[in-house]
Design a protein around this motif. Structure first.
Motif, short mmCIF file in Angstrom:
data_model
loop_
_atom_site.label_atom_id
_atom_site.label_comp_id
_atom_site.label_asym_id
_atom_site.label_seq_id
_atom_site.Cartn_x
_atom_site.Cartn_y
_atom_site.Cartn_z
N UNK A 75 0.71 -1.06 0.06
CA UNK A 75 0.18 0.02 -0.01
C UNK A 75 0.84 1.13 0.10
N UNK A 76 1.88 1.31 0.52
CA UNK A 76 2.85 2.08 0.72
C UNK A 76 4.13 1.85 0.52
N UNK A 77 4.80 2.24 -0.42
CA UNK A 77 6.44 1.65 -0.97
C UNK A 77 6.58 2.61 -2.03
N UNK A 78 8.06 2.27 -2.40
CA UNK A 78 8.53 3.00 -3.79
C UNK A 78 7.81 2.18 -4.88
N UNK A 79 7.91 2.94 -5.97
CA UNK A 79 7.33 2.27 -7.29
C UNK A 79 8.47 1.18 -7.70
N UNK A 80 9.59 1.42 -7.21
CA UNK A 80 10.63 0.39 -7.50
C UNK A 80 10.03 -0.90 -6.63
N UNK A 81 10.07 -0.64 -5.48
CA UNK A 81 9.74 -1.92 -4.51
C UNK A 81 8.39 -2.46 -4.94
N UNK A 82 7.46 -1.84 -5.25
CA UNK A 82 5.97 -2.38 -5.75
C UNK A 82 6.27 -2.97 -7.01
N UNK A 83 6.97 -2.60 -7.91
CA UNK A 83 7.26 -3.07 -9.10
C UNK A 83 7.84 -4.45 -9.16
N UNK A 84 8.92 -4.39 -8.08
CA UNK A 84 9.36 -5.87 -8.04
C UNK A 84 8.31 -6.85 -7.55
#
Length: 316
Positions: A75-84
């Motif tokens: 729900x809350x994280x960088x786009x890089x983290x969410x993308x992985x």
């Protein structure tokens, strides 16, 4: 006799139309590859399998033939983290049908999808950005400017957001990490510009209101790119989410681009082939919240169905 024949022909035509219409409708959204819906910041797939982030949209895609999955990323994280996270999730879904997926990302779901494309280019057939934060959000810029970095205020705000993300995890049965400060930074204009240096697929990084390419080739894989967005922050007096979106929309007053959906301006939302920026919907209307309370003049569900049909006609 002539009159009777005319009536018979008319009745036959009506009966034929009645029989063929359901058949055509049944395959209207039947894409070659499964559709994966990707939620934005503070989002989820569903709560207890009942209340979905994309309210009724999965059902309305499935009822005409589409295979639909709803991603579950932080729900809350960088786009890089969410993308992985997304890149890992789509592999089994792609392998189960056609080898690829069609990603449809709302808000931060759009840059999240672009990161997943970088990581799994052979698993992505298309990306559709829906009110996407593709060039940053002025709202995020204002919040980042108001909250002093490394301050007690920042720490408190982050703790509240992370706690909310933990509750989202519990309600949705997920176990995703929560990084509120990283989420805020990645949605600012500087943060998104930095992201686009590596994952700027379909984004015109040289012209803020420009339009990027409608398709890209990533490591030999051709990927189609689309986007659309709403252009107003307040659409229905009965929607409890409209007043806060109208308030947040004040962040765009005096900016070079003042037309927004309350959280993202229309230029930032552009990516790839722009289907439209004129829709009478705000940021949350784009996913059919709150429980379908929206403008009387635009049905976001129809937009998703039309896009699925567009993908189908493209052989995707």
């Amino acid at each position: 006799m002539k009159h009777s024949l005319k009536k018979l022909v008319t009745a036959t035509a009506v009966a034929t139309a009645a029989l063929t219409a359901p058949i055509a409708q049944a395959g209207y959204t039947e894409t070659k590859y499964p559709i994966v819906l990707v939620h934005g910041v503070a989002g989820f797939d569903s709560v207890a399998g009942i209340v979905g982030y994309f309210h009724t949209i999965p059902y309305n895609l499935k009822r005409s033939g589409a295979t639909v999955h709803v991603a579950s990323v932080s729900a809350f994280a960088s786009s890089e983290t969410r993308g992985a996270q997304l890149a890992n999730q789509i592999v089994p879904w792609a392998n189960a049908q056609g080898g690829k997926v069609n990603l449809m990302g709302h808000s931060q779901g759009a840059p999240t999808s672009r990161v997943a494309l970088t990581l799994q280019p052979n698993k992505v057939a298309s990306i559709t950005s829906i009110d996407g934060v593709n060039k940053g959000s002025k709202v995020a810029d204002v919040i980042r400017g108001v909250i002093p970095a490394d301050s007690v205020i920042e720490g408190g705000a982050a703790a509240i957001a992370n706690a909310f993300g933990t509750i989202v995890n519990w309600l949705s049965g997920a176990n995703n990490q929560q990084q509120a400060i990283d989420a805020l930074w990645t949605l600012t204009t500087p943060g998104t510009n930095a992201l686009n240096q590596t994952h700027g697929w379909g984004v015109d990084t040289s012209n803020y209101c420009g339009t990027g390419p409608s398709s890209v080739n990533v490591n030999g894989n051709n990927v189609k790119l689309y986007s659309w967005t709403g252009n107003t922050s307040f659409t229905n007096v009965l929607d409890v989410l409209d007043p806060p979106q109208a308030l947040l929309g004040l962040a765009f007053v005096g900016q070079s681009v003042s037309t927004s959906d309350g959280l993202v301006d229309i230029c930032s939302a552009k990516m790839g082939q722009v289907i439209g920026t004129h829709y009478d919907m705000n940021h949350m209307d784009a996913v059919n919240h709150t429980l379908g309370i929206r403008s009387l003049w635009h049905n976001p569900v129809t937009q998703y169905r039309s896009q699925a049909n567009r993908l189908k006609n493209q052989g995707l």
